[in-house]
Scaffold this motif. Sequence first.
Motif, PDB file in Angstrom:
ATOM      1  N   LEU A  66      39.457  33.021  36.574  1.00  0.00           N
ATOM      2  CA  LEU A  66      40.389  33.824  35.775  1.00  0.00           C
ATOM      3  C   LEU A  66      39.783  35.185  35.418  1.00  0.00           C
ATOM      4  O   LEU A  66      40.493  36.197  35.378  1.00  0.00           O
ATOM      5  N   ALA A  67      38.468  35.225  35.191  1.00  0.00           N
ATOM      6  CA  ALA A  67      37.805  36.500  34.945  1.00  0.00           C
ATOM      7  C   ALA A  67      37.885  37.390  36.186  1.00  0.00           C
ATOM      8  O   ALA A  67      38.086  38.612  36.087  1.00  0.00           O
ATOM      9  N   GLY A  68      37.742  36.763  37.369  1.00  0.00           N
ATOM     10  CA  GLY A  68      37.862  37.515  38.607  1.00  0.00           C
ATOM     11  C   GLY A  68      39.264  38.057  38.827  1.00  0.00           C
ATOM     12  O   GLY A  68      39.438  39.194  39.297  1.00  0.00           O
ATOM     13  N   VAL A  69      40.266  37.266  38.486  1.00  0.00           N
ATOM     14  CA  VAL A  69      41.657  37.716  38.637  1.00  0.00           C
ATOM     15  C   VAL A  69      41.954  38.876  37.688  1.00  0.00           C
ATOM     16  O   VAL A  69      42.608  39.861  38.065  1.00  0.00           O
ATOM     17  N   ALA A  74      42.678  44.784  37.154  1.00  0.00           N
ATOM     18  CA  ALA A  74      42.160  45.998  36.519  1.00  0.00           C
ATOM     19  C   ALA A  74      41.511  46.928  37.539  1.00  0.00           C
ATOM     20  O   ALA A  74      40.999  47.991  37.180  1.00  0.00           O
ATOM     21  N   GLU A  75      41.529  46.499  38.827  1.00  0.00           N
ATOM     22  CA  GLU A  75      40.954  47.262  39.931  1.00  0.00           C
ATOM     23  C   GLU A  75      39.457  47.494  39.764  1.00  0.00           C
ATOM     24  O   GLU A  75      38.906  48.498  40.207  1.00  0.00           O
ATOM     25  N   GLU A  76      38.803  46.537  39.127  1.00  0.00           N
ATOM     26  CA  GLU A  76      37.343  46.554  39.027  1.00  0.00           C
ATOM     27  C   GLU A  76      36.813  45.691  40.176  1.00  0.00           C
ATOM     28  O   GLU A  76      36.480  44.520  40.005  1.00  0.00           O
ATOM     29  N   TRP A  77      36.734  46.285  41.347  1.00  0.00           N
ATOM     30  CA  TRP A  77      36.538  45.516  42.572  1.00  0.00           C
ATOM     31  C   TRP A  77      35.179  44.822  42.636  1.00  0.00           C
ATOM     32  O   TRP A  77      35.087  43.680  43.106  1.00  0.00           O
ATOM     33  N   GLU A  78      34.120  45.460  42.201  1.00  0.00           N
ATOM     34  CA  GLU A  78      32.798  44.832  42.214  1.00  0.00           C
ATOM     35  C   GLU A  78      32.785  43.584  41.341  1.00  0.00           C
ATOM     36  O   GLU A  78      32.313  42.520  41.752  1.00  0.00           O
ATOM     37  N   ALA A  81      35.019  40.750  42.890  1.00  0.00           N
ATOM     38  CA  ALA A  81      34.373  40.041  43.996  1.00  0.00           C
ATOM     39  C   ALA A  81      33.269  39.118  43.492  1.00  0.00           C
ATOM     40  O   ALA A  81      33.133  37.971  43.961  1.00  0.00           O
ATOM     41  N   GLU A  82      32.495  39.582  42.518  1.00  0.00           N
ATOM     42  CA  GLU A  82      31.403  38.758  41.987  1.00  0.00           C
ATOM     43  C   GLU A  82      31.932  37.493  41.331  1.00  0.00           C
ATOM     44  O   GLU A  82      31.449  36.387  41.608  1.00  0.00           O
ATOM     45  N   TYR A  83      32.924  37.631  40.456  1.00  0.00           N
ATOM     46  CA  TYR A  83      33.448  36.464  39.743  1.00  0.00           C
ATOM     47  C   TYR A  83      34.159  35.490  40.687  1.00  0.00           C
ATOM     48  O   TYR A  83      34.031  34.272  40.536  1.00  0.00           O
ATOM     49  N   ASN A 168      42.438  35.172  48.998  1.00  0.00           N
ATOM     50  CA  ASN A 168      43.431  36.235  49.089  1.00  0.00           C
ATOM     51  C   ASN A 168      43.004  37.434  48.245  1.00  0.00           C
ATOM     52  O   ASN A 168      43.051  38.582  48.683  1.00  0.00           O
ATOM     53  N   TYR A 169      42.566  37.153  47.003  1.00  0.00           N
ATOM     54  CA  TYR A 169      42.058  38.221  46.139  1.00  0.00           C
ATOM     55  C   TYR A 169      40.771  38.818  46.701  1.00  0.00           C
ATOM     56  O   TYR A 169      40.563  40.045  46.668  1.00  0.00           O
ATOM     57  N   LEU A 170      39.890  37.945  47.212  1.00  0.00           N
ATOM     58  CA  LEU A 170      38.604  38.423  47.732  1.00  0.00           C
ATOM     59  C   LEU A 170      38.787  39.369  48.909  1.00  0.00           C
ATOM     60  O   LEU A 170      38.055  40.364  49.045  1.00  0.00           O
ATOM     61  N   GLN A 171      39.767  39.075  49.737  1.00  0.00           N
ATOM     62  CA  GLN A 171      40.013  39.907  50.906  1.00  0.00           C
ATOM     63  C   GLN A 171      40.300  41.344  50.502  1.00  0.00           C
ATOM     64  O   GLN A 171      39.742  42.290  51.073  1.00  0.00           O
TER      65      GLN A 171
END
Length: 337
Positions: A66-69, A74-78, A81-83, A168-171
Motif C-alpha cells: 500500500l505504501a508503494g501504491v 504520487a509519482e515518486e517512482w524510486e 519501485a522500492e516498496y 503492473n505498477y512496477l512496470q
Amino acid sequence: MAAAPDNVASLSRCLPLSPFRFIFVLCLLSSLSLNYSFSFPDSLQNTGTSANGQARLLPPYDGLYLAGVRAYFAEEWEKAAEYLERSLQTRSALDRVKRSCLAGCALDGFGSGPAAGGNSLSDLKFFWTVLRRAECLLFCERNRLEPTARSAVSEEVLADFESRNPYNYLQVAYYKLKKVEKAVSAAHTFFVSNPDHLEMKLNLQNYRKMKGVREESFTDQESRAHWLQFDAARFSEGQGDFLAAAEGWEECVSKTLAAINECRALCEGPYHYHGDDSHLTDKRDLYQSTADHFLQVLSCRQSCVSQVATRPGHIFAVEDFLPSIFEHLHFTYYKGV
C-alpha cells in the motif's frame, strides 16, 4: 507431549466432558503443564540478526504494498519501485516462514502415545495436542514476524497479489526510472497471468521494438518450477528424445508433488470467517467449531490439486494433470527402451 497428570485423569472421570467442561479441563491441564518441559525444534529458533544485533522480523507485506501504491500515484517512482519490490519479496519470505513453522510443528511431533485414563481422555488428548501445536506455531511466528505481519490481509490485497497487480505498477515505475529491462520483466510477469490485458499487450509489443532490449528480459518472475519442467519434458518428447523426456517427466512429478505440498502447508492457520461474521458473533460450540475449522482446512488442501494444475492466466485446471504426467512417463519409458 507429557501424559495427563493423575489428578486431571481422575477429574475427567468425575465430569462428563461437555464442550464447556472440556475448556475447563484443558485450561487446568495447561496450567499444570508449566512444570513439564517442552522444547521447540531447533529449526524454529530465529538466529537471524540485524546489524545492531537484534533479531530481524518480517514486516507486513500488505503495508509495504500500500505504501508503494501511494508512492506510485504520487509519482515518486524510486520509492514506489522500492516498496513494491519489498512487498513481493516479503510475501515470498512470509510463505517460506509459514511452511517452515508448520513443518517444524507437525502434529506427530507432539507425541502419539495413549492418554492417561484410557479412552475417556481420547478427546482431551486430541485437543491438548492441537493446543500444544498452536503454541508451537505462535512461538515460531512471533520469533520471525512483526506483530502486524501476523494479522489477516484484506481480500483486496490478496486479490491484487493473486492477479500479480504489483507487477503492473512496477512496470510503469521502472519505465519512468528508465530501467527498461526491469520494466520488461515486470510487464511480462503481469501479462503471463493476465493475457487479455490489452494495454500490457501493447506495452510488450512496444518493448520488443526498442533498441537494446534483449529477449532474455521477457522472463516470468513468478514462474512455477513444475510448469517449466512440464514444458521442457513435452518438448523433448516432441523431438523424439525419449530418454531426456523420461528424465524430464520424472522431475516434473517430483516438482508437482512438492508444489501441492507447499500449497497445502499454507492452508492451515486461523479460521477464516466470511462476510460480517467474526469470533465475536460465533455461536458454535467447541465440537462444531473444531469440525468446521478442520473441514475448511481440508477443503483448501483438496483445492491445491486444481491450483497446481492451473496454468497462470488460465481459468480452468488441466484435467487429470498428474495422471497425464504418468501417462507421458509410461510412453517415454516404452519408447526409450
